[in-house]
Design a protein around this motif. Structure first.
Motif, PDB file in Angstrom:
ATOM      1  N   UNK A  26      -2.316  13.909  -2.182  1.00 52.41           N
ATOM      2  CA  UNK A  26      -1.141  13.962  -1.371  1.00 52.41           C
ATOM      3  C   UNK A  26      -1.428  14.702  -0.113  1.00 52.41           C
ATOM      4  N   UNK A  27      -0.882  14.261   1.232  1.00 50.78           N
ATOM      5  CA  UNK A  27      -1.094  15.171   2.218  1.00 50.78           C
ATOM      6  C   UNK A  27      -0.155  14.610   3.349  1.00 50.78           C
ATOM      7  N   UNK A  28      -0.124  15.259   4.537  1.00 57.51           N
ATOM      8  CA  UNK A  28       0.844  14.910   5.559  1.00 57.51           C
ATOM      9  C   UNK A  28       0.028  14.936   6.873  1.00 57.51           C
ATOM     10  N   UNK A  29       0.553  14.213   8.091  1.00 59.64           N
ATOM     11  CA  UNK A  29      -0.081  14.375   9.523  1.00 59.64           C
ATOM     12  C   UNK A  29       1.181  14.815  10.460  1.00 59.64           C
ATOM     13  N   UNK A  30       0.904  15.363  11.509  1.00 60.15           N
ATOM     14  CA  UNK A  30       1.951  15.496  12.448  1.00 60.15           C
ATOM     15  C   UNK A  30       1.969  14.240  13.334  1.00 60.15           C
ATOM     16  N   UNK A  31       1.112  13.478  13.119  1.00 60.03           N
ATOM     17  CA  UNK A  31       0.815  12.079  13.890  1.00 60.03           C
ATOM     18  C   UNK A  31       1.755  10.921  12.871  1.00 60.03           C
ATOM     19  N   UNK A  32       2.276   9.894  13.775  1.00 62.87           N
ATOM     20  CA  UNK A  32       2.686   8.587  12.738  1.00 62.87           C
ATOM     21  C   UNK A  32       1.322   7.961  12.342  1.00 62.87           C
ATOM     22  N   UNK A  33       1.338   7.211  11.374  1.00 61.94           N
ATOM     23  CA  UNK A  33       0.071   6.871  10.531  1.00 61.94           C
ATOM     24  C   UNK A  33       0.478   5.227  10.196  1.00 61.94           C
ATOM     25  N   UNK A  34      -0.475   4.524  10.481  1.00 62.16           N
ATOM     26  CA  UNK A  34      -0.293   3.117  10.076  1.00 62.16           C
ATOM     27  C   UNK A  34      -1.593   2.888   9.491  1.00 62.16           C
ATOM     28  N   UNK A  35      -1.655   1.971   8.111  1.00 57.84           N
ATOM     29  CA  UNK A  35      -2.660   1.681   7.500  1.00 57.84           C
ATOM     30  C   UNK A  35      -2.821   0.284   7.269  1.00 57.84           C
ATOM     31  N   UNK A  36      -3.866  -0.440   7.690  1.00 53.09           N
ATOM     32  CA  UNK A  36      -4.126  -1.743   7.500  1.00 53.09           C
ATOM     33  C   UNK A  36      -5.325  -2.149   6.601  1.00 53.09           C
ATOM     34  N   UNK A  37      -5.191  -3.125   5.733  1.00 51.13           N
ATOM     35  CA  UNK A  37      -6.526  -3.728   5.274  1.00 51.13           C
ATOM     36  C   UNK A  37      -7.301  -4.748   6.094  1.00 51.13           C
ATOM     37  N   UNK A  38      -8.581  -4.332   6.390  1.00 49.79           N
ATOM     38  CA  UNK A  38      -9.510  -5.321   6.979  1.00 49.79           C
ATOM     39  C   UNK A  38     -10.243  -6.319   5.938  1.00 49.79           C
ATOM     40  N   UNK A  39     -10.797  -5.621   5.052  1.00 51.53           N
ATOM     41  CA  UNK A  39     -11.789  -6.386   4.035  1.00 51.53           C
ATOM     42  C   UNK A  39     -11.583  -5.775   2.832  1.00 51.53           C
ATOM     43  N   UNK A  40     -11.789  -6.537   1.787  1.00 43.03           N
ATOM     44  CA  UNK A  40     -11.795  -6.192   0.317  1.00 43.03           C
ATOM     45  C   UNK A  40     -10.528  -6.077  -0.530  1.00 43.03           C
ATOM     46  N   UNK A  41     -10.547  -5.427  -1.675  1.00 46.73           N
ATOM     47  CA  UNK A  41      -9.548  -5.244  -2.377  1.00 46.73           C
ATOM     48  C   UNK A  41      -8.219  -4.443  -1.793  1.00 46.73           C
ATOM     49  N   UNK A  42      -6.884  -4.772  -2.192  1.00 45.45           N
ATOM     50  CA  UNK A  42      -5.981  -3.952  -1.750  1.00 45.45           C
ATOM     51  C   UNK A  42      -5.736  -2.769  -2.249  1.00 45.45           C
ATOM     52  N   UNK A  43      -5.028  -1.830  -1.646  1.00 41.98           N
ATOM     53  CA  UNK A  43      -4.550  -0.519  -2.112  1.00 41.98           C
ATOM     54  C   UNK A  43      -2.925  -0.405  -2.032  1.00 41.98           C
ATOM     55  N   UNK A  44      -2.773   0.843  -2.640  1.00 34.83           N
ATOM     56  CA  UNK A  44      -1.551   1.296  -2.614  1.00 34.83           C
ATOM     57  C   UNK A  44      -1.313   2.571  -2.046  1.00 34.83           C
ATOM     58  N   UNK A  45      -0.336   2.793  -1.128  1.00 35.85           N
ATOM     59  CA  UNK A  45      -0.008   4.104  -0.619  1.00 35.85           C
ATOM     60  C   UNK A  45       1.455   4.800  -1.200  1.00 35.85           C
ATOM     61  N   UNK A  46       1.487   6.014  -1.827  1.00 34.06           N
ATOM     62  CA  UNK A  46       2.412   6.450  -2.154  1.00 34.06           C
ATOM     63  C   UNK A  46       3.261   7.327  -0.981  1.00 34.06           C
ATOM     64  N   UNK A  47       4.550   6.847  -0.565  1.00 40.49           N
ATOM     65  CA  UNK A  47       5.226   7.576   0.362  1.00 40.49           C
ATOM     66  C   UNK A  47       6.538   7.959  -0.411  1.00 40.49           C
ATOM     67  N   UNK A  48       6.665   9.396  -0.188  1.00 38.23           N
ATOM     68  CA  UNK A  48       7.892   9.882  -0.905  1.00 38.23           C
ATOM     69  C   UNK A  48       8.281   9.621  -2.017  1.00 38.23           C
ATOM     70  N   UNK A  49       7.359   9.238  -2.988  1.00 38.86           N
ATOM     71  CA  UNK A  49       7.419   8.987  -4.242  1.00 38.86           C
ATOM     72  C   UNK A  49       7.503   7.663  -4.721  1.00 38.86           C
ATOM     73  N   UNK A  50       7.354   6.873  -3.538  1.00 33.84           N
ATOM     74  CA  UNK A  50       7.395   5.295  -3.939  1.00 33.84           C
ATOM     75  C   UNK A  50       6.179   4.602  -3.661  1.00 33.84           C
ATOM     76  N   UNK A  51       5.713   3.756  -4.100  1.00 38.20           N
ATOM     77  CA  UNK A  51       4.411   2.933  -4.117  1.00 38.20           C
ATOM     78  C   UNK A  51       4.555   1.699  -3.211  1.00 38.20           C
ATOM     79  N   UNK A  52       3.621   1.333  -1.985  1.00 37.32           N
ATOM     80  CA  UNK A  52       3.750   0.366  -1.098  1.00 37.32           C
ATOM     81  C   UNK A  52       2.396  -0.058  -1.196  1.00 37.32           C
ATOM     82  N   UNK A  53       2.201  -1.531  -1.059  1.00 39.35           N
ATOM     83  CA  UNK A  53       0.871  -2.162  -1.320  1.00 39.35           C
ATOM     84  C   UNK A  53       0.293  -2.220   0.259  1.00 39.35           C
ATOM     85  N   UNK A  54      -1.026  -2.136   0.525  1.00 36.68           N
ATOM     86  CA  UNK A  54      -1.634  -2.287   1.459  1.00 36.68           C
ATOM     87  C   UNK A  54      -2.664  -3.566   1.212  1.00 36.68           C
TER      88      UNK A  54
END
Length: 274
Positions: A26-54
């Motif tokens: 778990x970490x944070x950035x002072x920047x806005x952060x965008x995460x995209x899948x280019x190739x391979x298996x999906x991932x999940x990102x936990x944001x404020x305790x909720x899980x979102x798929x990439x």
């Protein structure tokens, strides 16, 4: 092992192509952060305790200072992700013609539409070819603005993420943390110098900033280390020691747990432009 394909630094922030097969702390950035899948298996990102798929159909947006973590589904070969770290000041200046007043995403989940997919493909191709040019920068700007619009188009409204710092003791603590980022065991002394007990300091900091003092301090250390990795020839060992780490191994472990790759690998692929 996770590896870096390319990292592009500029006034806008930074863009990276990583092959990741390990979770990030778990970490944070002072920047806005965008995460995209280019190739391979999906991932999940936990944001404020909720899980979102990439995955092929969804990307994830994280507002500045919003705590999050990363969870891959492939721990073998891993998958390739394009991640953007967009400086809020640059975004507000670059987007002023369409009236954006702050960089705060409307929702974490982004549906990948054909326009976003096309921009993503162009950005990934430019990065993988080492194209540190104005053309790549233009694509990154368009991709960011389009993703931003998509997060607000679904009509949801998120609470503000920007640090409030209403308590003067926390404002003082922030100043001290920036001054003492290289000190070991700094947080207990900062709590004392701010006139707070350790438990009260941690509680007030979370209330005012939205994340823990440890996570905020880690962000400062990562920013310092990335700046020196990309703008100096200092040995990795020296950078780690100057930031208060006992050894290169401990610094590498910290960097990898928060960025996904080693500092040596990060430096190897970094491109920097004005």
């Amino acid at each position: 092992m996770s590896t870096a394909v390319a990292v592009f630094h500029g006034r806008f922030g930074r863009a990276s192509l990583y092959r990741l097969n390990r979770p990030l702390a778990p970490h944070a950035h002072r920047e806005g952060h965008l995460i995209f899948l280019i190739d391979g298996a999906p991932a999940a990102v936990g944001v404020d305790g909720k899980e979102y798929r990439v995955d092929r159909h969804h990307a994830v947006a994280v507002s500045p200072w919003q705590p999050h973590d990363f969870r891959p589904s492939d721990f073998g070969q891993g998958a390739v992700f394009l991640t953007l770290y967009i400086a809020p000041r640059w975004f507000m200046e670059a987007s002023s013609q369409i009236g954006h007043v702050m960089m705060r995403f409307g929702a974490p989940s982004i549906e990948m539409t054909p326009d976003l997919a096309g921009l993503l493909s162009r950005a990934a191709e430019g990065l993988s070819e080492g194209e540190a040019t104005s053309r790549l920068l233009g694509t990154i700007q368009e991709l960011t603005e389009t993703a931003f619009e998509h997060t607000w188009a679904i009509g949801k409204r998120a609470p503000p993420i920007w640090p409030r710092m209403s308590d003067f003791r926390i404002r003082n603590a922030i100043r001290l943390m920036n001054e003492r980022v290289t000190d070991a065991c700094v947080l207990d002394r900062i709590a004392r110098d701010s006139g707070l007990s350790r438990p009260h300091f941690y509680k007030l900091f979370r209330q005012n900033i939205g994340l823990t003092p440890n996570m905020y301090l880690n962000t400062l250390r990562l920013e310092r280390s990335i700046d020196r990795l990309t703008h100096s020839d200092d040995p990795v060992t020296a950078i780690g020691l100057d930031l208060g780490f006992a050894s290169q191994a401990s610094f590498t472990r910290f960097f990898s747990n928060n960025i996904g790759i080693s500092p040596t690998d990060y430096r190897r692929v970094s491109m920097v432009t004005a």
